[in-house]
Design a protein around this motif. Structure first.
Motif, PDB file in Angstrom:
ATOM      1  N   HIS A 175      19.318  16.269 -11.242  1.00 56.64           N
ATOM      2  CA  HIS A 175      19.286  16.083 -12.686  1.00 56.64           C
ATOM      3  C   HIS A 175      18.131  15.152 -13.058  1.00 56.64           C
ATOM      4  CE1 HIS A 175      22.203  12.372 -12.381  1.00 56.64           C
ATOM      5  NE2 HIS A 175      21.160  12.270 -11.626  1.00 56.64           N
ATOM      6  N   GLN A 176      17.740  15.211 -14.316  1.00 58.73           N
ATOM      7  CA  GLN A 176      16.695  14.316 -14.793  1.00 58.73           C
ATOM      8  C   GLN A 176      17.186  12.884 -14.693  1.00 58.73           C
ATOM      9  OE1 GLN A 176      13.617  14.792 -15.803  1.00 58.73           O
ATOM     10  NE2 GLN A 176      13.544  17.033 -15.769  1.00 58.73           N
ATOM     11  N   SER A 177      16.289  11.999 -14.284  1.00 61.03           N
ATOM     12  CA  SER A 177      16.723  10.630 -14.033  1.00 61.03           C
ATOM     13  C   SER A 177      15.665   9.640 -14.497  1.00 61.03           C
ATOM     14  CB  SER A 177      17.014  10.424 -12.543  1.00 61.03           C
ATOM     15  OG  SER A 177      17.295   9.071 -12.269  1.00 61.03           O
ATOM     16  N   ALA A 178      15.996   8.876 -15.536  1.00 61.97           N
ATOM     17  CA  ALA A 178      15.117   7.782 -15.946  1.00 61.97           C
ATOM     18  C   ALA A 178      15.169   6.659 -14.927  1.00 61.97           C
ATOM     19  CB  ALA A 178      15.546   7.261 -17.316  1.00 61.97           C
ATOM     20  N   GLU A 179      16.267   6.596 -14.175  1.00 60.27           N
ATOM     21  CA  GLU A 179      16.415   5.547 -13.164  1.00 60.27           C
ATOM     22  C   GLU A 179      15.357   5.677 -12.083  1.00 60.27           C
ATOM     23  OE1 GLU A 179      20.337   5.607 -11.630  1.00 60.27           O
ATOM     24  OE2 GLU A 179      21.288   4.989 -13.518  1.00 60.27           O
ATOM     25  N   ALA A 180      14.995   6.930 -11.722  1.00 63.34           N
ATOM     26  CA  ALA A 180      13.982   7.130 -10.686  1.00 63.34           C
ATOM     27  C   ALA A 180      12.631   6.586 -11.136  1.00 63.34           C
ATOM     28  CB  ALA A 180      13.879   8.609 -10.332  1.00 63.34           C
ATOM     29  N   LEU A 181      12.267   6.833 -12.413  1.00 62.85           N
ATOM     30  CA  LEU A 181      11.015   6.304 -12.953  1.00 62.85           C
ATOM     31  C   LEU A 181      11.039   4.776 -12.933  1.00 62.85           C
ATOM     32  CD1 LEU A 181       8.313   6.503 -14.428  1.00 62.85           C
ATOM     33  CD2 LEU A 181       9.598   6.727 -16.574  1.00 62.85           C
ATOM     34  N   LEU A 182      12.146   4.191 -13.382  1.00 62.03           N
ATOM     35  CA  LEU A 182      12.263   2.728 -13.388  1.00 62.03           C
ATOM     36  C   LEU A 182      12.217   2.165 -11.981  1.00 62.03           C
ATOM     37  CD1 LEU A 182      15.052   2.248 -16.102  1.00 62.03           C
ATOM     38  CD2 LEU A 182      12.592   1.865 -16.352  1.00 62.03           C
ATOM     39  N   GLN A 183      12.802   2.891 -11.032  1.00 69.02           N
ATOM     40  CA  GLN A 183      12.803   2.428  -9.645  1.00 69.02           C
ATOM     41  C   GLN A 183      11.376   2.361  -9.102  1.00 69.02           C
ATOM     42  OE1 GLN A 183      14.545   5.054  -6.639  1.00 69.02           O
ATOM     43  NE2 GLN A 183      15.493   3.293  -5.663  1.00 69.02           N
ATOM     44  N   HIS A 184      10.575   3.398  -9.399  1.00 67.13           N
ATOM     45  CA  HIS A 184       9.186   3.389  -8.950  1.00 67.13           C
ATOM     46  C   HIS A 184       8.414   2.232  -9.572  1.00 67.13           C
ATOM     47  CE1 HIS A 184       8.449   6.934  -6.429  1.00 67.13           C
ATOM     48  NE2 HIS A 184       9.437   7.496  -7.089  1.00 67.13           N
ATOM     49  N   MET A 185       8.610   2.016 -10.865  1.00 75.96           N
ATOM     50  CA  MET A 185       7.901   0.937 -11.551  1.00 75.96           C
ATOM     51  C   MET A 185       8.327  -0.428 -11.011  1.00 75.96           C
ATOM     52  SD  MET A 185       5.732   2.241 -13.569  1.00 75.96           S
ATOM     53  CE  MET A 185       5.295   3.456 -14.816  1.00 75.96           C
ATOM     54  N   ASN A 186       9.629  -0.591 -10.758  1.00 75.65           N
ATOM     55  CA  ASN A 186      10.113  -1.862 -10.215  1.00 75.65           C
ATOM     56  C   ASN A 186       9.579  -2.114  -8.816  1.00 75.65           C
ATOM     57  OD1 ASN A 186      11.696  -3.014 -12.319  1.00 75.65           O
ATOM     58  ND2 ASN A 186      13.292  -1.496 -11.943  1.00 75.65           N
ATOM     59  N   HIS A 187       9.497  -1.063  -7.990  1.00 77.14           N
ATOM     60  CA  HIS A 187       8.925  -1.208  -6.651  1.00 77.14           C
ATOM     61  C   HIS A 187       7.467  -1.654  -6.731  1.00 77.14           C
ATOM     62  CE1 HIS A 187      12.042   1.600  -4.555  1.00 77.14           C
ATOM     63  NE2 HIS A 187      12.520   0.398  -4.833  1.00 77.14           N
ATOM     64  N   LEU A 188       6.727  -1.070  -7.671  1.00 74.88           N
ATOM     65  CA  LEU A 188       5.330  -1.433  -7.856  1.00 74.88           C
ATOM     66  C   LEU A 188       5.204  -2.897  -8.278  1.00 74.88           C
ATOM     67  CD1 LEU A 188       2.470  -0.102  -7.847  1.00 74.88           C
ATOM     68  CD2 LEU A 188       2.752   0.206 -10.300  1.00 74.88           C
ATOM     69  N   ARG A 219       0.832  -1.201   0.000  1.00 74.92           N
ATOM     70  CA  ARG A 219       0.000   0.000   0.000  1.00 74.92           C
ATOM     71  C   ARG A 219       0.869   1.255   0.000  1.00 74.92           C
ATOM     72  NH1 ARG A 219      -1.834   3.440   3.974  1.00 74.92           N
ATOM     73  NH2 ARG A 219      -3.840   4.481   3.556  1.00 74.92           N
ATOM     74  N   ASN A 220       1.935   1.254   0.798  1.00 70.13           N
ATOM     75  CA  ASN A 220       2.824   2.412   0.840  1.00 70.13           C
ATOM     76  C   ASN A 220       3.495   2.656  -0.502  1.00 70.13           C
ATOM     77  OD1 ASN A 220       2.148   2.637   3.511  1.00 70.13           O
ATOM     78  ND2 ASN A 220       4.044   1.769   4.303  1.00 70.13           N
ATOM     79  N   VAL A 221       3.878   1.573  -1.180  1.00 70.07           N
ATOM     80  CA  VAL A 221       4.505   1.696  -2.501  1.00 70.07           C
ATOM     81  C   VAL A 221       3.518   2.291  -3.501  1.00 70.07           C
ATOM     82  CG1 VAL A 221       5.453   0.400  -4.441  1.00 70.07           C
ATOM     83  CG2 VAL A 221       6.156  -0.171  -2.114  1.00 70.07           C
ATOM     84  N   VAL A 222       2.287   1.776  -3.488  1.00 66.00           N
ATOM     85  CA  VAL A 222       1.277   2.264  -4.432  1.00 66.00           C
ATOM     86  C   VAL A 222       0.919   3.714  -4.141  1.00 66.00           C
ATOM     87  CG1 VAL A 222      -1.050   1.910  -5.328  1.00 66.00           C
ATOM     88  CG2 VAL A 222       0.357  -0.055  -4.738  1.00 66.00           C
ATOM     89  N   LEU A 223       0.787   4.066  -2.860  1.00 63.76           N
ATOM     90  CA  LEU A 223       0.482   5.446  -2.505  1.00 63.76           C
ATOM     91  C   LEU A 223       1.588   6.386  -2.951  1.00 63.76           C
ATOM     92  CD1 LEU A 223      -1.044   5.099   1.076  1.00 63.76           C
ATOM     93  CD2 LEU A 223      -2.208   5.886  -0.986  1.00 63.76           C
ATOM     94  N   ASP A 224       2.825   5.946  -2.817  1.00 62.75           N
ATOM     95  CA  ASP A 224       3.950   6.777  -3.226  1.00 62.75           C
ATOM     96  C   ASP A 224       3.905   7.027  -4.730  1.00 62.75           C
ATOM     97  OD1 ASP A 224       6.287   8.219  -2.603  1.00 62.75           O
ATOM     98  OD2 ASP A 224       7.534   6.582  -3.321  1.00 62.75           O
ATOM     99  N   ALA A 225       3.655   5.967  -5.498  1.00 69.35           N
ATOM    100  CA  ALA A 225       3.579   6.114  -6.954  1.00 69.35           C
ATOM    101  C   ALA A 225       2.372   6.947  -7.363  1.00 69.35           C
ATOM    102  CB  ALA A 225       3.514   4.737  -7.615  1.00 69.35           C
ATOM    103  N   THR A 226       1.246   6.776  -6.652  1.00 70.27           N
ATOM    104  CA  THR A 226       0.033   7.524  -6.977  1.00 70.27           C
ATOM    105  C   THR A 226       0.226   9.011  -6.729  1.00 70.27           C
ATOM    106  OG1 THR A 226      -1.330   5.612  -6.416  1.00 70.27           O
ATOM    107  CG2 THR A 226      -2.423   7.750  -6.502  1.00 70.27           C
ATOM    108  N   THR A 227       0.812   9.346  -5.579  1.00 65.07           N
ATOM    109  CA  THR A 227       1.040  10.749  -5.236  1.00 65.07           C
ATOM    110  C   THR A 227       1.927  11.431  -6.272  1.00 65.07           C
ATOM    111  OG1 THR A 227       0.809  10.271  -2.885  1.00 65.07           O
ATOM    112  CG2 THR A 227       1.920  12.318  -3.473  1.00 65.07           C
ATOM    113  N   GLU A 228       2.988  10.754  -6.667  1.00 61.53           N
ATOM    114  CA  GLU A 228       3.910  11.365  -7.622  1.00 61.53           C
ATOM    115  C   GLU A 228       3.309  11.418  -9.019  1.00 61.53           C
ATOM    116  OE1 GLU A 228       7.908  10.516  -7.529  1.00 61.53           O
ATOM    117  OE2 GLU A 228       8.081  10.590  -5.359  1.00 61.53           O
ATOM    118  N   ALA A 229       2.470  10.433  -9.351  1.00 57.03           N
ATOM    119  CA  ALA A 229       1.830  10.466 -10.667  1.00 57.03           C
ATOM    120  C   ALA A 229       0.836  11.620 -10.756  1.00 57.03           C
ATOM    121  CB  ALA A 229       1.115   9.137 -10.930  1.00 57.03           C
TER     122      ALA A 229
END
Length: 427
Positions: A288-301, A69-79
């Motif tokens: 700096h812009q980071s594609a790694e951060a986006l991938l990290q969120h998706m991998n956590h999900l 739930r915490n992972v999903v909430l984190d991704a939802t808030t940032e999305a």
């Protein structure tokens, strides 16, 4: 039974890190309680076989749901704030010397580029006392009861121990090391041995840095009437081989000091100072812009979903309800998931296709599917909230009777079996 439940919980989950999603207002806790009451009104009467496997599964299910739930909430808030598609990350020009973590409120609002330049002149260090080396197999201490005081900062602790006729210098040192380590007063004790068969007690403070009013960080006192029997003097425990120091560094040329090597700059960057820099050289810190951060969120999900999915099929005590519910959610949003890089595997698991995720972010697919992705996350949140309210709903059980629809009432005792494990993450 209760003892086994809490023993399993304490050894498996009690020391897991919490997030800001695990802190709640009174209104949120009241809503959770209200949902439990509503659930009880509609719930039939069941009979459970509370084996150890069932109890462990219920705890695992509840804790995995909370973490997911915490992972999903984190991704939802940032999305919803738009930051998931425009991720920024903190960087250090030399991670071996200074590592950096962003601790601000919204990385998307931070300006890209170098925010500050750091020069590390001195690291914060702990105090180390090195005792005298004594023959390990000999006894140089008087037998009987002994005591000494340990002063750490503004606190003083008294230690007592006994020495028997069968003791040796090594056994005395090992006993004192265990005594200090178990006391958890801010020291680490270790017995060192040399090539001559002798041993010494080394003590290191867990605290680093030093203030003007406290120097040294710790010292020992022995008030024995007979000087020759002083254990502190015999062991040489007040021999300081490394004095504590503060970290010394500059931020954009401005001199600063800190008690620790973990420092925060402008409530935005948390730095870990690992080494000193060459004189005149600076380490650049910024965003700096980071594609790694986006991938990290998706991998956590993906990892959180797969962990819950695996748990839904684990053991003989589980029903297939959770398995069906999770499959229904992914089936409902399958086209959206596949087009954005979260592919549904034949076995039901999710997989993060990193190349497709980056491509969908760059060509606008993620933006186009934003609403459906948001609905997918909301469906997951509803599912894990339901698990947290009644984790026992997903184990095999025998129904005894349905509630009378004309005379439903709130059964205050119906959730008492698992209410303790339910609320541990909220308090």
């Amino acid at each position: 039974m209760v003892s086994n439940v809490y023993q399993y919980y304490l050894t498996t989950y009690a020391y897991k890190e919490t997030t800001h999603y695990d802190t709640h207002k009174k209104s949120e806790l009241r809503e959770i309680y209200t949902n439990i009451i509503k659930q009880n009104k509609k719930s039939p009467l069941y009979r459970f076989n509370f084996t150890d496997e069932v109890q462990r599964f219920a705890i695992d299910l509840k804790e995995n749901a909370r973490s997911f739930r915490n992972v999903v909430l984190d991704a939802t808030t940032e999305a919803e704030s738009g930051t998931l598609l425009a991720q920024k990350a903190a960087f250090s020009s030399d991670e071996e010397t200074i590592s950096v973590t962003y601790v601000g409120n919204n990385p998307a609002l931070e300006e890209e580029g170098v925010a500050c330049k750091i020069e590390v002149k001195q690291l914060a260090q702990s105090q180390i006392n090195m005792g005298d080396f004594l023959p390990s197999d000999r006894l140089d201490f008087q037998t009987g009861s002994h005591s000494f005081d340990l002063s750490i900062g503004n606190s003083t602790y008294e230690f007592q121990f006994k020495i028997s006729d069968s003791s040796t210098n090594l056994k005395v040192q090992e006993k004192l090391a265990r005594l200090v380590n178990r006391s958890n007063v801010g020291l680490r004790a270790e017995v060192l041995k040399d090539q001559n068969g002798s041993s010494a007690l080394q003590l290191t403070s867990t605290q680093t840095g030093i203030s003007d009013s406290i120097n040294p960080l710790f010292y020992f006192s022995d008030f024995s009437d007979e000087k020759e029997t002083s254990c502190i003097e015999m062991l040489g425990l007040n021999h300081v081989v490394r004095h504590p120091t503060n970290a010394s560094f500059t931020v954009n040329g401005e001199e600063r000091t800190a008690f620790s090597n973990l420092v925060t700059i402008n409530h935005t960057y948390q730095l870990e100072l690992k080494d000193i820099t060459e004189e005149g050289n600076t380490i650049q810190i910024g965003m700096h812009q980071s594609a790694e951060a986006l991938l990290q969120h998706m991998n956590h999900l993906v990892n959180g979903f797969n962990s819950l999915y695996d748990l839904s099929k684990e053991g003989d005590c589980t029903s297939d309800r959770l398995h069906r519910d999770l499959n229904y959610i992914t089936k409902r949003f399958r086209s959206t998931l596949d087009s954005t890089g979260l592919t549904v595997q034949p076995d039901g698991h999710l997989n993060a296709d990193e190349a497709l995720i980056i491509q969908s972010a760059s060509d606008g697919t993620l933006n186009a599917e934003f609403e459906q992705l948001s609905n997918f996350r909301k469906a997951l949140i509803r599912q894990v909230n339901q698990i947290s309210i009644d984790p026992l709903e997903y184990i095999k059980r025998t129904m005894i009777s349905y509630p009378n629809p004309k005379h439903t009432y709130a059964n205050a005792y119906q959730v008492s079996v698992y209410s303790g494990m339910m609320f541990n993450g909220y308090i």
